[in-house]
Design an enzyme around this catalytic site. Sequence first.
Site, PDB file in Angstrom:
ATOM      1  N   ARG A 190       0.862  -1.191   0.158  1.00  0.00           N
ATOM      2  CA  ARG A 190       0.133  -0.239   0.100  1.00  0.00           C
ATOM      3  C   ARG A 190       0.758   1.227  -0.080  1.00  0.00           C
ATOM      4  O   ARG A 190       1.799   1.333   0.792  1.00  0.00           O
ATOM      5  CB  ARG A 190      -0.741   0.125   1.314  1.00  0.00           C
ATOM      6  CG  ARG A 190      -2.002  -1.282   1.133  1.00  0.00           C
ATOM      7  CD  ARG A 190      -2.957  -1.300   2.567  1.00  0.00           C
ATOM      8  NE  ARG A 190      -3.805  -2.357   2.252  1.00  0.00           N
ATOM      9  CZ  ARG A 190      -4.680  -2.814   3.310  1.00  0.00           C
ATOM     10  NH1 ARG A 190      -4.767  -1.956   4.598  1.00  0.00           N
ATOM     11  NH2 ARG A 190      -5.195  -4.013   3.140  1.00  0.00           N
ATOM     12  N   ASP A 248      -4.329 -13.550   6.256  1.00  0.00           N
ATOM     13  CA  ASP A 248      -5.720 -13.239   5.577  1.00  0.00           C
ATOM     14  C   ASP A 248      -6.586 -14.579   5.481  1.00  0.00           C
ATOM     15  O   ASP A 248      -6.237 -15.417   4.816  1.00  0.00           O
ATOM     16  CB  ASP A 248      -5.419 -12.572   4.221  1.00  0.00           C
ATOM     17  CG  ASP A 248      -6.361 -11.389   4.013  1.00  0.00           C
ATOM     18  OD1 ASP A 248      -7.473 -11.210   4.528  1.00  0.00           O
ATOM     19  OD2 ASP A 248      -6.324 -10.605   3.003  1.00  0.00           O
TER      20      ASP A 248
END
Length: 635
Positions: free
Chosen positions: A362, A382
């Site tokens: 990011r 995740d």
Amino acid sequence: MIQITLPDGSRREFAQALTVGEVAAAIGPGLLKAALGGKVDGRLVDLSHRLSADAALAIVTERDADGLAMIRHSTAHLLAYAVKSLFPEAQVTIGPVVENGFYYDFAYKRPFTPEDLAAIEARMTALAQKDEPVLRRVLPRDAAVAYFKGLGEHYKAEIIESIPADQDVSLYREGDFEDLCRGPHVPSTGRLKHFKLMKLAGAYWRGDQKNAQLQRIYGTAWASKEALAGHLRMLEEAEKRDHRRLGRELDLFHMEETAPGLVFWHPKGWTVWQAVEQYMRGVYRDNGYQEVKGPQILDKALWEKTGHWDNYRDNMFVTESEKREYALKPMNCPGHVLIFSSQLRSYRELPLRYGEFGQCHRNEPSGALHGIMRVRGFTQDDGHIFCTEEQILDECVAYTALLQKVYADFGFKDIIYKVATRPDKRVGSDALWDRAEHAVMESLRRSGCAFIVSPGDGAFYGPKIEYTLKDAIGRQWQCGTMQVDFNTAERLGGEYVTETSGRAHPVMLHRAIVGSLERFIGILLEQHAGALPAWLAPVQVVLASITDSHANYLREVAKTLQKQGLRVAVDLRNEKINYKIREHSLQKVPYILVAGDKEMASGTVAVRARGNSDLGVMPLADFASKLAADIAAKL
């Protein structure tokens, strides 16, 4: 007559309009002395606010959260007052309340220094002791613009010019200083007694790096001397626990300008990483998750379908190849949908649980980066659960129980639960959001978890539960999430065959327990002040020789322990044993084993536990059993 309803339900009647302060005085002189402001029909106001109609009123004091916020807001104005007093050419910009304090941004011809900071704080104290009243007045917008331009306060004038021309603005004055502010404020500067300026930082006007750079002064303010002292002690302890310092001292990781926001893991740090990852891999395996792995780079078209390109584009790293645009994945969700959709699924397969240690990137602003807590490249534990709507509740309840066990194993028992509901900018119908929000709230009720609601803080594709940890010194860390998403699988064409042979889109539950492994390891280091429990420690045992004659014995002891899966280091240096013990104690090793002639002759070891605890001499097998028990108990 004006009827005022108080928080206890009692009512007071007054023959004419009066101020909040006058109501407090009518209730009692003690309350007036303690009063900072009021809450009229839920709206926070000054003590000078006039009541001309029936209203519900609560008097706000320093014991209330709203009162503490007023103290901090007013102290920010006191800071600006002091700066203008000492540096008249400085221009004031904005000064909001933040967690535990406030800041104010200034434009000035030279950088402020630590000496300036001390002088400003001293002037704040002197101004507060003058106990000057804080007075409010209202001006038409254009008159306020002209007023501040006349003072040379061009930043303040620019703020006011952004307000619609037909609106009035409020100003607050204390002594020679007057500032634009919506308020409310404490009635006088004498109510501001317990504050401290903390640090200087840079900031851009309106948060845009294309604009002028300003100087930001941070401060903290509290309602009592004891609360301020407690906060400063906590900060001192936090400094000792800073994961960046521990990373250097314990030789775990480092970061460089050649790769901003990315981590270089050293051998011991990577050992800690692997301990966390392998533990979480076991959690996946034991709870019905199938581990998957998706690609790092995906075509722009996919991110357009998911809505990320429109909603998250500024935070994505993009690249191009053969005239096609791609993005490094900022999250793993779309890849898991594509794996789900790679073959026709049946309702009999649901719930289908995928887990991935997915590396994401990011494009975080450089000013937001913070050690390994806030980075540009990170790995998430995740997971995504594809299920029917009827299965949501059971999956959320099971997930909360699993998360609680994982956090307890890592040493966290205190969890705060929050439900973040639909934001203004979102996808999906209100009916779907109603069902999703009901599911996450009901799951927490069934789990016996009290929760707070955070309106509008959900993701653009669904509501979420946020699980926040409280650490050893009282700080809060939001880590785990559970998000209910009716939209993403449909957007990417995910389907399954229903019991009636029709087609339906699965509900997608986005979940992470530790979240970013980098950040979680940083939290662990600070939680344990670097003294990680034995099961996580990069080196669990150090064997230290007294003389060279004991070296071969310790090598054999090391092999024996290593065959049992333990992480062992041998220190055979020609140094005094007390020096070795001190050095490895500073490295926060759980156990140091020492062997001399007696131990070598009897096949034993002298055991010293972390914290300078002498456990005496014991057979090697007994020590190995003790350490194995520590590891099994996550100690």
